[in-house]
Write an enzyme that holds these catalytic residues in place. Structure first.
Site, PDB file in Angstrom:
ATOM      1  N   ARG A  31      59.091  54.184  54.846  1.00 36.41           N
ATOM      2  CA  ARG A  31      58.345  53.040  55.436  1.00 36.41           C
ATOM      3  C   ARG A  31      57.837  52.306  55.755  1.00 36.41           C
ATOM      4  NH1 ARG A  31      60.995  48.497  55.823  1.00 36.41           N
ATOM      5  NH2 ARG A  31      62.903  48.522  55.255  1.00 36.41           N
TER       6      ARG A  31
ATOM      7  N   TYR B 145      36.344  38.660  44.498  1.00 34.51           N
ATOM      8  CA  TYR B 145      37.247  39.061  43.276  1.00 34.51           C
ATOM      9  C   TYR B 145      38.591  37.561  43.577  1.00 34.51           C
ATOM     10  CZ  TYR B 145      40.933  42.091  41.654  1.00 34.51           C
ATOM     11  OH  TYR B 145      41.836  42.590  40.896  1.00 34.51           O
TER      12      TYR B 145
ATOM     13  N   ASP C 112      36.476  41.966  53.712  1.00 36.91           N
ATOM     14  CA  ASP C 112      36.333  42.850  52.785  1.00 36.91           C
ATOM     15  C   ASP C 112      35.390  43.402  52.607  1.00 36.91           C
ATOM     16  OD1 ASP C 112      36.584  43.732  49.780  1.00 36.91           O
ATOM     17  OD2 ASP C 112      38.096  42.709  48.923  1.00 36.91           O
TER      18      ASP C 112
ATOM     19  N   LYS D  35      38.805  51.934  44.819  1.00 37.44           N
ATOM     20  CA  LYS D  35      37.162  51.903  44.029  1.00 37.44           C
ATOM     21  C   LYS D  35      36.722  53.185  44.604  1.00 37.44           C
ATOM     22  CE  LYS D  35      38.628  47.977  42.492  1.00 37.44           C
ATOM     23  NZ  LYS D  35      39.201  47.546  41.149  1.00 37.44           N
TER      24      LYS D  35
HETATM   25  C1  LIG Z   1      36.156  43.227  46.503  1.00 39.51           C
HETATM   26  C2  LIG Z   1      37.958  43.704  46.304  1.00 39.51           C
HETATM   27  N1  LIG Z   1      38.554  43.945  46.973  1.00 39.51           N
HETATM   28  C3  LIG Z   1      39.933  43.765  46.616  1.00 39.51           C
HETATM   29  C4  LIG Z   1      40.335  44.315  45.064  1.00 39.51           C
HETATM   30  C5  LIG Z   1      41.502  44.454  45.476  1.00 39.51           C
HETATM   31  O1  LIG Z   1      42.316  45.888  45.540  1.00 39.51           O
HETATM   32  P1  LIG Z   1      43.250  46.586  44.618  1.00 39.51           P
HETATM   33  O2  LIG Z   1      43.105  46.477  42.774  1.00 39.51           O
HETATM   34  O3  LIG Z   1      43.459  47.898  44.674  1.00 39.51           O
HETATM   35  O4  LIG Z   1      44.534  45.443  44.550  1.00 39.51           O
HETATM   36  C6  LIG Z   1      39.566  44.822  44.215  1.00 39.51           C
HETATM   37  C7  LIG Z   1      39.801  44.770  43.380  1.00 39.51           C
HETATM   38  O5  LIG Z   1      38.687  44.826  42.313  1.00 39.51           O
HETATM   39  C8  LIG Z   1      37.837  43.754  44.474  1.00 39.51           C
HETATM   40  O6  LIG Z   1      37.010  44.755  43.661  1.00 39.51           O
END
Ligand SMILES: Cc1ncc(COP(=O)(O)O)c(C=O)c1O
Length: 400
Positions: A64, A117, A188, A213
Protein backbone atom coordinates in the site's frame (compact mmCIF):
# COMPACT_ATOMS: atom_id res chain seq x y z
CA UNK A 1 -9.35 20.15 -44.95
CA UNK A 2 -8.20 16.92 -43.31
CA UNK A 3 -4.63 17.69 -42.30
CA UNK A 4 -3.86 19.53 -39.08
CA UNK A 5 -2.36 23.01 -39.52
CA UNK A 6 0.94 24.03 -38.00
CA UNK A 7 0.63 24.19 -34.22
CA UNK A 8 2.41 26.67 -32.03
CA UNK A 9 3.28 24.15 -29.33
CA UNK A 10 4.96 20.93 -30.42
CA UNK A 11 5.40 18.38 -27.59
CA UNK A 12 8.43 19.08 -25.42
CA UNK A 13 11.48 16.80 -25.69
CA UNK A 14 12.91 15.09 -22.62
CA UNK A 15 15.43 17.43 -20.93
CA UNK A 16 18.25 14.88 -20.59
CA UNK A 17 17.78 12.36 -23.42
CA UNK A 18 16.41 14.89 -25.91
CA UNK A 19 13.92 12.24 -27.04
CA UNK A 20 10.54 13.32 -28.29
CA UNK A 21 7.45 12.06 -26.43
CA UNK A 22 6.82 9.53 -29.23
CA UNK A 23 10.15 7.93 -28.33
CA UNK A 24 9.68 8.32 -24.59
CA UNK A 25 6.46 6.29 -24.53
CA UNK A 26 8.41 3.39 -26.03
CA UNK A 27 11.67 3.79 -24.11
CA UNK A 28 10.68 5.10 -20.66
CA UNK A 29 10.47 2.94 -17.57
CA UNK A 30 12.66 0.08 -18.88
CA UNK A 31 14.91 -1.98 -16.60
CA UNK A 32 18.63 -1.13 -16.73
CA UNK A 33 20.35 -2.05 -20.02
CA UNK A 34 22.32 -4.81 -18.36
CA UNK A 35 23.09 -8.14 -19.95
CA UNK A 36 20.51 -10.71 -18.84
CA UNK A 37 18.01 -8.11 -17.63
CA UNK A 38 14.45 -8.37 -18.98
CA UNK A 39 13.41 -5.83 -21.62
CA UNK A 40 10.15 -5.20 -19.78
CA UNK A 41 9.81 -4.46 -16.08
CA UNK A 42 8.83 -7.49 -14.05
CA UNK A 43 5.34 -7.77 -12.59
CA UNK A 44 5.52 -8.38 -8.84
CA UNK A 45 2.59 -9.78 -6.90
CA UNK A 46 3.47 -9.39 -3.25
CA UNK A 47 1.71 -7.51 -0.48
CA UNK A 48 4.79 -7.41 1.73
CA UNK A 49 8.59 -7.51 1.61
CA UNK A 50 11.39 -9.09 3.61
CA UNK A 51 12.36 -6.51 6.19
CA UNK A 52 13.78 -6.30 9.71
CA UNK A 53 14.95 -3.64 12.12
CA UNK A 54 14.67 0.09 11.47
CA UNK A 55 12.37 1.18 8.67
CA UNK A 56 14.09 3.22 5.94
CA UNK A 57 12.26 5.20 3.22
CA UNK A 58 14.43 3.62 0.48
CA UNK A 59 13.22 0.10 1.24
CA UNK A 60 10.06 -1.56 0.00
CA UNK A 61 8.00 -2.57 3.02
CA UNK A 62 4.33 -2.96 2.26
CA UNK A 63 2.55 -2.63 -1.06
CA UNK A 64 0.00 0.00 0.00
CA UNK A 65 2.99 2.28 0.60
CA UNK A 66 5.06 1.48 -2.45
CA UNK A 67 5.83 -1.35 -4.85
CA UNK A 68 8.29 -1.66 -7.73
CA UNK A 69 5.58 -2.49 -10.27
CA UNK A 70 4.30 1.11 -10.04
CA UNK A 71 7.66 2.77 -10.62
CA UNK A 72 8.20 2.36 -14.39
CA UNK A 73 4.73 3.75 -15.16
CA UNK A 74 5.15 6.56 -12.63
CA UNK A 75 8.53 7.47 -14.09
CA UNK A 76 7.25 7.35 -17.66
CA UNK A 77 4.36 9.70 -16.81
CA UNK A 78 6.68 12.11 -15.01
CA UNK A 79 8.94 12.20 -18.08
CA UNK A 80 6.03 12.71 -20.46
CA UNK A 81 4.46 15.51 -18.44
CA UNK A 82 7.83 17.14 -17.78
CA UNK A 83 8.10 16.66 -14.02
CA UNK A 84 11.27 15.98 -12.02
CA UNK A 85 9.18 14.02 -9.47
CA UNK A 86 7.74 10.56 -10.10
CA UNK A 87 3.99 10.48 -10.79
CA UNK A 88 1.64 8.91 -8.22
CA UNK A 89 -0.54 6.14 -9.61
CA UNK A 90 -4.04 5.56 -8.20
CA UNK A 91 -6.75 2.92 -8.45
CA UNK A 92 -8.86 5.13 -10.76
CA UNK A 93 -9.03 8.58 -12.28
CA UNK A 94 -11.55 9.50 -9.59
CA UNK A 95 -9.22 8.51 -6.75
CA UNK A 96 -6.53 10.67 -8.40
CA UNK A 97 -8.99 13.58 -8.53
CA UNK A 98 -10.00 12.94 -4.91
CA UNK A 99 -6.34 13.18 -3.86
CA UNK A 100 -5.91 16.57 -5.54
CA UNK A 101 -9.24 17.94 -4.32
CA UNK A 102 -8.26 16.95 -0.77
CA UNK A 103 -6.00 20.02 -1.00
CA UNK A 104 -9.10 22.21 -0.68
CA UNK A 105 -9.64 22.92 3.03
CA UNK A 106 -13.04 22.77 4.71
CA UNK A 107 -14.78 26.05 3.98
CA UNK A 108 -12.31 26.77 1.16
CA UNK A 109 -13.00 27.69 -2.45
CA UNK A 110 -12.77 25.45 -5.52
CA UNK A 111 -13.16 26.61 -9.12
CA UNK A 112 -14.25 24.00 -11.68
CA UNK A 113 -15.46 24.09 -15.29
CA UNK A 114 -19.23 24.32 -15.78
CA UNK A 115 -18.90 21.35 -18.06
CA UNK A 116 -16.55 18.63 -16.87
CA UNK A 117 -16.64 14.91 -16.22
CA UNK A 118 -19.92 14.57 -14.34
CA UNK A 119 -18.47 12.55 -11.44
CA UNK A 120 -15.79 15.22 -10.91
CA UNK A 121 -18.59 17.78 -10.61
CA UNK A 122 -20.43 15.36 -8.30
CA UNK A 123 -17.31 15.14 -6.15
CA UNK A 124 -17.15 18.95 -5.98
CA UNK A 125 -20.82 19.05 -4.96
CA UNK A 126 -20.06 16.52 -2.22
CA UNK A 127 -17.22 18.73 -0.92
CA UNK A 128 -19.73 21.57 -0.75
CA UNK A 129 -22.27 19.49 1.18
CA UNK A 130 -19.87 17.83 3.59
CA UNK A 131 -17.18 20.44 4.09
CA UNK A 132 -18.83 23.73 3.12
CA UNK A 133 -16.45 24.19 0.17
CA UNK A 134 -17.53 27.10 -2.02
CA UNK A 135 -17.66 25.60 -5.52
CA UNK A 136 -17.62 28.11 -8.38
CA UNK A 137 -18.41 26.85 -11.87
CA UNK A 138 -16.90 28.73 -14.80
CA UNK A 139 -16.84 28.67 -18.58
CA UNK A 140 -13.29 27.48 -18.95
CA UNK A 141 -12.91 29.15 -22.36
CA UNK A 142 -13.71 32.57 -20.87
CA UNK A 143 -10.35 33.47 -19.31
CA UNK A 144 -11.54 36.70 -17.65
CA UNK A 145 -14.39 34.99 -15.83
CA UNK A 146 -12.15 32.08 -14.78
CA UNK A 147 -9.63 34.48 -13.27
CA UNK A 148 -12.36 36.57 -11.64
CA UNK A 149 -13.59 33.38 -9.92
CA UNK A 150 -10.04 32.56 -8.81
CA UNK A 151 -9.83 35.45 -6.30
CA UNK A 152 -9.53 33.84 -2.86
CA UNK A 153 -9.76 30.36 -4.38
CA UNK A 154 -7.67 27.46 -3.08
CA UNK A 155 -7.73 25.22 -6.14
CA UNK A 156 -8.60 25.68 -9.81
CA UNK A 157 -9.35 22.38 -11.53
CA UNK A 158 -9.23 22.70 -15.31
CA UNK A 159 -10.49 20.29 -17.91
CA UNK A 160 -9.44 21.23 -21.43
CA UNK A 161 -10.93 20.07 -23.75
CA UNK A 162 -13.93 19.60 -21.47
CA UNK A 163 -15.98 16.46 -21.21
CA UNK A 164 -18.34 16.30 -23.09
CA UNK A 165 -18.75 19.82 -24.54
CA UNK A 166 -15.15 20.17 -25.80
CA UNK A 167 -14.60 23.75 -24.69
CA UNK A 168 -10.90 24.63 -24.85
CA UNK A 169 -9.17 26.93 -22.38
CA UNK A 170 -6.46 29.44 -23.20
CA UNK A 171 -4.30 27.21 -21.03
CA UNK A 172 -1.16 29.39 -20.75
CA UNK A 173 -3.19 32.49 -19.83
CA UNK A 174 -5.47 30.71 -17.37
CA UNK A 175 -2.63 28.89 -15.62
CA UNK A 176 -0.40 31.97 -15.40
CA UNK A 177 -3.28 34.18 -14.19
CA UNK A 178 -4.42 31.72 -11.53
CA UNK A 179 -0.86 31.16 -10.28
CA UNK A 180 -0.42 34.92 -9.94
CA UNK A 181 -3.45 34.91 -7.66
CA UNK A 182 -1.83 32.20 -5.52
CA UNK A 183 -4.23 29.46 -6.59
CA UNK A 184 -3.15 25.82 -6.86
CA UNK A 185 -3.81 24.76 -10.46
CA UNK A 186 -4.65 21.21 -11.46
CA UNK A 187 -5.35 20.15 -15.05
CA UNK A 188 -7.25 16.99 -15.94
CA UNK A 189 -5.26 16.10 -19.06
CA UNK A 190 -7.21 12.95 -19.87
CA UNK A 191 -8.63 14.11 -23.22
CA UNK A 192 -5.42 15.69 -24.53
CA UNK A 193 -2.78 13.26 -23.18
CA UNK A 194 0.76 14.59 -22.59
CA UNK A 195 1.39 14.20 -26.31
CA UNK A 196 -0.92 17.11 -27.14
CA UNK A 197 -0.34 19.43 -24.18
CA UNK A 198 1.87 19.49 -21.08
CA UNK A 199 0.26 21.75 -18.48
CA UNK A 200 3.15 21.44 -15.98
CA UNK A 201 5.44 23.11 -18.50
CA UNK A 202 2.98 26.04 -18.47
CA UNK A 203 3.20 26.35 -14.69
CA UNK A 204 0.37 24.09 -13.45
CA UNK A 205 0.92 22.40 -10.09
CA UNK A 206 -0.75 19.09 -10.95
CA UNK A 207 -1.77 17.06 -13.93
CA UNK A 208 -4.40 14.37 -13.47
CA UNK A 209 -5.23 11.51 -15.82
CA UNK A 210 -7.88 8.90 -15.96
CA UNK A 211 -5.30 6.38 -17.21
CA UNK A 212 -8.33 4.21 -17.92
CA UNK A 213 -8.61 6.15 -21.19
CA UNK A 214 -5.81 6.96 -23.66
CA UNK A 215 -2.79 6.11 -21.53
CA UNK A 216 -3.71 2.44 -21.21
CA UNK A 217 -5.77 2.65 -24.38
CA UNK A 218 -7.43 -0.77 -24.65
CA UNK A 219 -10.51 -0.46 -22.44
CA UNK A 220 -9.23 -3.19 -20.13
CA UNK A 221 -7.97 -1.21 -17.14
CA UNK A 222 -9.33 1.30 -14.61
CA UNK A 223 -6.50 3.47 -13.32
CA UNK A 224 -5.57 7.05 -12.44
CA UNK A 225 -2.45 9.12 -12.05
CA UNK A 226 -1.39 12.46 -10.59
CA UNK A 227 1.78 14.13 -11.81
CA UNK A 228 2.99 16.91 -9.50
CA UNK A 229 5.20 19.79 -10.62
CA UNK A 230 7.90 18.89 -8.07
CA UNK A 231 8.57 16.69 -5.06
CA UNK A 232 7.16 19.26 -2.64
CA UNK A 233 3.82 19.30 -4.48
CA UNK A 234 3.97 15.50 -4.75
CA UNK A 235 4.29 14.92 -0.98
CA UNK A 236 0.61 15.47 0.04
CA UNK A 237 -0.63 13.41 -2.93
CA UNK A 238 1.61 10.50 -2.02
CA UNK A 239 0.63 10.81 1.65
CA UNK A 240 -3.06 10.82 0.66
CA UNK A 241 -2.64 7.58 -1.27
CA UNK A 242 -0.97 5.79 1.62
CA UNK A 243 -3.55 7.11 4.09
CA UNK A 244 -6.67 6.46 2.03
CA UNK A 245 -5.42 3.27 0.43
CA UNK A 246 -6.73 3.98 -3.08
CA UNK A 247 -3.87 2.01 -4.60
CA UNK A 248 -3.61 0.43 -8.01
CA UNK A 249 -3.24 -3.31 -8.46
CA UNK A 250 0.11 -4.35 -9.99
CA UNK A 251 -1.56 -6.02 -12.97
CA UNK A 252 -3.41 -2.83 -13.90
CA UNK A 253 -0.25 -0.74 -13.80
CA UNK A 254 1.66 -3.30 -15.83
CA UNK A 255 -1.11 -3.31 -18.45
CA UNK A 256 -1.17 0.49 -18.50
CA UNK A 257 2.57 0.64 -19.18
CA UNK A 258 2.13 -1.92 -21.93
CA UNK A 259 -0.65 0.24 -23.41
CA UNK A 260 1.44 3.39 -23.06
CA UNK A 261 4.04 1.96 -25.47
CA UNK A 262 1.68 2.59 -28.39
CA UNK A 263 0.25 5.90 -27.16
CA UNK A 264 1.89 7.98 -29.88
CA UNK A 265 0.68 5.84 -32.78
CA UNK A 266 -2.78 5.46 -31.28
CA UNK A 267 -3.15 9.19 -30.67
CA UNK A 268 -1.84 10.03 -34.14
CA UNK A 269 -4.24 7.64 -35.88
CA UNK A 270 -7.25 8.50 -33.72
CA UNK A 271 -6.65 12.26 -34.11
CA UNK A 272 -6.41 11.95 -37.89
CA UNK A 273 -9.59 9.84 -37.97
CA UNK A 274 -11.42 12.35 -35.78
CA UNK A 275 -10.48 15.29 -37.98
CA UNK A 276 -11.66 13.40 -41.06
CA UNK A 277 -14.93 12.37 -39.45
CA UNK A 278 -15.64 15.81 -37.95
CA UNK A 279 -15.49 17.35 -41.43
CA UNK A 280 -17.72 14.64 -42.89
CA UNK A 281 -20.22 14.94 -40.05
CA UNK A 282 -20.37 18.71 -40.41
CA UNK A 283 -21.54 18.28 -44.00
CA UNK A 284 -24.14 15.59 -43.27
CA UNK A 285 -27.76 16.74 -43.57
CA UNK A 286 -28.80 14.70 -40.51
CA UNK A 287 -26.40 16.62 -38.27
CA UNK A 288 -27.35 19.97 -36.74
CA UNK A 289 -24.16 20.64 -34.82
CA UNK A 290 -20.61 19.29 -34.50
CA UNK A 291 -18.22 20.23 -31.70
CA UNK A 292 -14.60 19.38 -32.49
CA UNK A 293 -11.74 21.80 -31.74
CA UNK A 294 -10.06 20.90 -35.04
CA UNK A 295 -12.83 22.45 -37.12
CA UNK A 296 -11.92 26.03 -38.05
CA UNK A 297 -15.52 27.05 -37.32
CA UNK A 298 -15.41 25.58 -33.81
CA UNK A 299 -15.29 27.99 -30.84
CA UNK A 300 -12.33 26.00 -29.44
CA UNK A 301 -10.27 26.12 -32.65
CA UNK A 302 -8.16 29.21 -31.86
CA UNK A 303 -7.20 28.11 -28.37
CA UNK A 304 -6.60 24.51 -29.43
CA UNK A 305 -4.41 25.55 -32.36
CA UNK A 306 -2.37 27.81 -30.10
CA UNK A 307 -1.94 25.43 -27.18
CA UNK A 308 -2.29 21.82 -28.39
CA UNK A 309 -0.18 19.89 -30.87
CA UNK A 310 -3.29 18.18 -32.28
CA UNK A 311 -7.02 18.31 -31.62
CA UNK A 312 -7.76 15.04 -29.88
CA UNK A 313 -10.12 12.25 -30.82
CA UNK A 314 -13.37 13.20 -29.08
CA UNK A 315 -16.20 14.68 -31.14
CA UNK A 316 -19.60 15.80 -29.86
CA UNK A 317 -22.52 15.86 -32.29
CA UNK A 318 -26.15 16.85 -32.15
CA UNK A 319 -28.34 15.31 -34.81
CA UNK A 320 -31.48 17.06 -36.01
CA UNK A 321 -34.15 15.69 -33.73
CA UNK A 322 -34.43 14.80 -30.07
CA UNK A 323 -32.87 12.29 -27.67
CA UNK A 324 -34.87 9.46 -29.24
CA UNK A 325 -33.38 10.29 -32.65
CA UNK A 326 -29.89 10.29 -31.16
CA UNK A 327 -30.59 6.91 -29.51
CA UNK A 328 -31.92 5.54 -32.81
CA UNK A 329 -28.72 6.59 -34.61
CA UNK A 330 -26.60 4.87 -31.98
CA UNK A 331 -28.75 1.72 -32.20
CA UNK A 332 -28.38 1.61 -36.00
CA UNK A 333 -24.56 1.38 -35.89
CA UNK A 334 -22.80 -1.92 -36.43
CA UNK A 335 -19.08 -1.02 -36.08
CA UNK A 336 -19.13 1.78 -33.49
CA UNK A 337 -19.75 0.39 -30.02
CA UNK A 338 -22.40 2.01 -27.83
CA UNK A 339 -20.57 2.26 -24.51
CA UNK A 340 -19.46 4.75 -21.92
CA UNK A 341 -15.79 5.66 -21.39
CA UNK A 342 -13.40 6.73 -24.12
CA UNK A 343 -9.83 6.61 -25.32
CA UNK A 344 -9.68 2.96 -26.39
CA UNK A 345 -8.50 1.64 -29.74
CA UNK A 346 -12.13 0.96 -30.64
CA UNK A 347 -14.60 3.70 -31.54
CA UNK A 348 -17.34 4.13 -28.94
CA UNK A 349 -20.14 6.60 -28.43
CA UNK A 350 -22.99 7.47 -26.12
CA UNK A 351 -25.68 10.05 -25.49
CA UNK A 352 -24.44 11.71 -22.34
CA UNK A 353 -27.77 12.89 -20.96
CA UNK A 354 -28.84 9.26 -20.61
CA UNK A 355 -27.14 9.74 -17.24
CA UNK A 356 -29.49 11.66 -14.95
CA UNK A 357 -26.39 13.15 -13.31
CA UNK A 358 -24.99 14.77 -16.48
CA UNK A 359 -25.01 18.56 -16.45
CA UNK A 360 -28.43 19.91 -17.58
CA UNK A 361 -26.72 22.39 -19.92
CA UNK A 362 -25.43 19.49 -22.03
CA UNK A 363 -28.06 19.11 -24.80
CA UNK A 364 -30.35 16.05 -24.46
CA UNK A 365 -29.46 14.84 -27.96
CA UNK A 366 -25.67 15.32 -27.68
CA UNK A 367 -23.69 12.22 -28.62
CA UNK A 368 -20.09 12.05 -27.42
CA UNK A 369 -17.93 10.06 -29.80
CA UNK A 370 -14.56 8.56 -28.93
CA UNK A 371 -12.83 7.94 -32.22
CA UNK A 372 -10.60 4.88 -32.35
CA UNK A 373 -7.97 3.65 -34.76
CA UNK A 374 -10.09 1.61 -37.17
CA UNK A 375 -10.01 2.47 -40.87
CA UNK A 376 -11.58 5.91 -41.21
CA UNK A 377 -13.66 4.89 -44.24
CA UNK A 378 -15.23 1.99 -42.34
CA UNK A 379 -16.02 4.34 -39.47
CA UNK A 380 -17.59 6.87 -41.81
CA UNK A 381 -19.56 4.29 -43.78
CA UNK A 382 -21.08 2.95 -40.57
CA UNK A 383 -22.00 6.46 -39.36
CA UNK A 384 -23.32 7.56 -42.73
CA UNK A 385 -25.49 4.47 -43.06
CA UNK A 386 -26.95 4.89 -39.56
CA UNK A 387 -27.58 8.63 -40.02
CA UNK A 388 -29.17 8.12 -43.41
CA UNK A 389 -31.36 5.24 -42.19
CA UNK A 390 -32.67 7.20 -39.21
CA UNK A 391 -33.29 10.33 -41.27
CA UNK A 392 -35.21 8.44 -43.97
CA UNK A 393 -37.22 6.54 -41.32
CA UNK A 394 -38.28 9.85 -39.76
CA UNK A 395 -39.55 11.32 -43.08
CA UNK A 396 -42.09 12.77 -43.78
CA UNK A 397 -42.51 13.63 -40.06
CA UNK A 398 -39.03 15.05 -39.83
CA UNK A 399 -38.67 17.49 -36.97
CA UNK A 400 -35.99 19.93 -35.95
C1 LIG B 1 -11.98 13.67 -18.12
C2 LIG B 1 -12.14 12.56 -17.12
N1 LIG B 1 -11.53 12.67 -15.93
C3 LIG B 1 -11.65 11.70 -15.00
C4 LIG B 1 -12.43 10.57 -15.22
C5 LIG B 1 -12.54 9.55 -14.14
O1 LIG B 1 -11.69 8.48 -14.38
P1 LIG B 1 -11.96 6.97 -13.90
O2 LIG B 1 -13.20 6.52 -14.58
O3 LIG B 1 -10.73 6.26 -14.30
O4 LIG B 1 -12.15 7.01 -12.41
C6 LIG B 1 -13.05 10.42 -16.45
C7 LIG B 1 -13.86 9.21 -16.70
O5 LIG B 1 -14.65 9.15 -17.63
C8 LIG B 1 -12.92 11.45 -17.42
O6 LIG B 1 -13.52 11.37 -18.61
Amino acid sequence: MTTPPHHAHPPVAHPTTGWSPATQVVAAGRPARTRGNPLNPPLVFSSTYHSTGTVTPEEFLYTRMDTETWHPFEQALADLEGSPAPAVVFSSGMSAIAAVLALVPAGGRLVVPRHAYQVTLGFAADLHTRLGVDVIKVDIDDTDSVLAACHDADVLLIESPTNPMLEVADLPAVIAGAKQLGVTVAVDNTFATPLLQQPLTLGADYVIHSATKYLSGHSDVVLGVVVAADSEARAPIHAYRTLHGAIAGPMEVWLALRGLRTLAVRVREANANALYLAHKLQQHPAIAHVRYPGLPTDPGYTNATATMSNYGAIIAIQPHGDAATADAIIDALTLWTPATSLGGVESTLERRRRFGTESPTVPENLIRMSVGIEDKHDLWNDLNAALTRVVSASRPHEQE
